[in-house]
Scaffold this motif. Structure first.
Motif, mmCIF file in Angstrom:
data_model
loop_
_atom_site.group_PDB
_atom_site.id
_atom_site.type_symbol
_atom_site.label_atom_id
_atom_site.label_comp_id
_atom_site.label_asym_id
_atom_site.label_seq_id
_atom_site.Cartn_x
_atom_site.Cartn_y
_atom_site.Cartn_z
ATOM 1 N N UNK A 181 -47.431 0.947 -0.646
ATOM 2 C CA UNK A 181 -47.042 2.354 -0.572
ATOM 3 C C UNK A 181 -45.861 2.514 0.380
ATOM 4 N N UNK A 182 -44.689 1.980 0.016
ATOM 5 C CA UNK A 182 -43.529 2.051 0.914
ATOM 6 C C UNK A 182 -43.155 3.503 1.192
ATOM 7 N N UNK A 183 -42.729 3.771 2.434
ATOM 8 C CA UNK A 183 -42.390 5.151 2.738
ATOM 9 C C UNK A 183 -41.471 5.339 3.917
ATOM 10 N N UNK A 184 -41.559 4.459 4.928
ATOM 11 C CA UNK A 184 -40.800 4.674 6.143
ATOM 12 C C UNK A 184 -39.312 4.370 5.965
ATOM 13 N N UNK A 185 -38.954 3.579 4.934
ATOM 14 C CA UNK A 185 -37.568 3.142 4.755
ATOM 15 C C UNK A 185 -36.540 4.258 4.713
ATOM 16 N N UNK A 186 -36.639 5.198 3.774
ATOM 17 C CA UNK A 186 -35.632 6.258 3.692
ATOM 18 C C UNK A 186 -35.557 7.118 4.945
ATOM 19 N N UNK A 187 -36.694 7.320 5.632
ATOM 20 C CA UNK A 187 -36.680 8.135 6.850
ATOM 21 C C UNK A 187 -35.861 7.442 7.933
ATOM 22 N N UNK A 188 -36.076 6.150 8.110
ATOM 23 C CA UNK A 188 -35.357 5.406 9.144
ATOM 24 C C UNK A 188 -33.893 5.219 8.755
#
Length: 461
Positions: A181-188
């Motif tokens: 469940x990738x999710x932190x990538x776009x935020x960082x």
């Protein structure tokens, strides 16, 4: 001490079998022998009496005939085909008896019984270590951010913390290890274009020696205050190559496989190292990141096992004060206790109370702390005087409920309605908004001190 249940006349179940097997092992050990209780991948036990360097006492001369049928009877379906054996009757007894995975029975650590537990998955929970310093003596601080349950704000907290640390002048790398469940990538990334590849590609390509030239790390578009810090990202998923299907699910189906000479835990560690090396190659300073934040998969999962037990020197455990949280962490802590890893793991853990309600805040945190302390008591030493004396052992690790530096003492993140629905990907300067600052006002300085302290050090808040 766990009590051995009295036979109830019904079938022996998985958990009961362990208690019964260890009770029999200690009965044998009381006569004067060392015993290894070996459990196979289906949960069945064999008790191995170590007679390699000494003969068994006369009272156990016929132990196979006397104790063998008893082990089979008491354990029922959880007795192996050969439930009791002597080491002298094994072809290579040392492989089992000298295994590093064999640990003392945590219920009676001073006894002569050890346990060797074989599992198909999840063994990495039982192998705890702290990353060593680099060859030049410098240390990369690797911190896992983990929640037993999803939806506790872990990924947003990772992004906020990463920016805060970069603002303090650190070279920060965020690695998204939540492959399912990738999710932190776009935020960082903060608007920076994701690289063509991600951690998933590093794991798949490295398995066949084809990882040279992968582009799986990118510098965030966020510009840290002060100009000295850097913020980097290794996403779980890259953006791919135009005209070529990314096939993320097909890759995911293959990442957990062992390859010749390297198990999954080794390969995941190598993947994180490859990301750190990419920062050295691509960064302005040519330095390794001094802080790596590992956004871990939730739940009792192999990625979480490797991340917490092996890859990090600090694990921030996120949770809310409810029965699911404490049952989940209780099961996890019990596994560390039963595998003999309590002393190695407990001081690298710290609870984070996420989404703390504004009112009644103090009562909520008090309840959270009490439940956390009850949970952590599995990993703490019993606070009792040493045998034959009224003095406590100074080496015991048994923090009090009120100890603010203890692993169970929660670091709070407040619930702010403005965080619900916040688009942290496209809204510039979101971390400076008043409600964000209010939510993380205690978490950021406390986490910074914990992260930058020496591993398992007493220094810190």
């Amino acid at each position: 001490m766990t009590l051995v249940p009295e036979p109830a006349g019904g079938p022996v179940r998985f958990a009961e079998a362990r208690l019964l097997a260890l009770a029999l092992a200690h009965e044998l050990a009381a006569v004067g022998v060392d015993v290894l209780a070996v459990r196979d991948v289906q949960g069945r036990f064999t008790l191995i009496v170590d007679d390699r360097n000494r003969q068994v006492p006369p009272a156990l001369e016929n132990l196979e005939e006397i104790y063998g049928p008893r082990v089979a009877r008491d354990l029922g379906p959880y007795a192996a085909d050969r439930p009791l054996m002597r080491a002298s009757g094994l072809f290579s007894a040392g492989v089992l008896l000298d295994s590093e995975r064999a640990v003392a029975d945590p219920e009676r650590p001073a006894g002569r019984v050890r346990v060797l537990d074989n599992t198909v998955v999840g063994e990495d929970w039982a192998h705890v270590s702290t990353p060593a310093a680099e060859a030049d003596g410098t240390r990369t601080h690797r911190t896992a951010l983990y929640g037993f349950k999803g939806g506790v704000g872990r990924s947003t907290a990772t992004a906020v913390l990463a920016r805060h640390l970069a603002d303090k002048g650190h070279i920060v790398l965020v690695v998204d290890l939540d492959l399912e469940s990738p999710g932190v990538g776009p935020i960082v990334a903060a608007g920076a274009e994701l690289p063509p590849h991600g951690i998933i590609d590093q794991l798949v390509e490295a398995a066949i020696g084809n990882d040279e030239g992968l582009e799986h790390v990118v510098r965030s578009a966020y510009m840290p205050r002060g100009g000295r810090g850097e913020l980097w990202l290794a996403p779980a998923r890259g953006q791919g190559t135009p005209g070529i299907p990314y096939a993320y699910v097909d890759k995911l189906n293959r990442v957990y496989a062992d390859v010749p000479g390297a198990g999954f835990s080794d390969r995941l560690e190598q993947a994180v190292r490859a990301c750190e090396d990419a920062v050295v190659r691509n960064g302005d300073s040519g330095r390794r990141p001094d802080i790596v934040l590992l956004d871990s998969r939730a739940g009792i999962h192999d990625i979480a096992a490797v991340t917490i037990s092996r890859l990090c020197d600090l694990a921030l455990l996120f949770g809310t004060d409810n029965a699911q949280t404490w049952q989940g962490y209780g099961d996890l802590f019990a596994a560390w206790l039963s595998s003999g890893q309590a002393p190695a793991i407990r001081e690298k853990l710290r609870m984070v109370a996420s989404m703390v309600p504004d009112s009644p805040q103090d009562a909520y945190l008090r309840s959270f702390r009490e439940h956390a302390w009850e949970c952590f008591s599995l990993l703490y030493d019993d606070d009792v005087p040493a045998s034959g004396t009224n003095e406590l052992d100074p080496d015991l690790f048994s923090p009090s409920l009120e100890d603010e530096s203890a692993p169970h003492h929660p670091v709070p993140i407040l619930f702010e309605p403005g965080l619900v629905g916040l688009d942290a990907v496209t809204v510039p300067g979101w971390q400076d908004r008043a409600f964000v600052q209010a939510a993380y006002q205690d978490f950021l300085p406390t986490a910074t001190l914990l992260i930058t302290a020496d591993p398992q050090s007493s220094k810190g808040p």
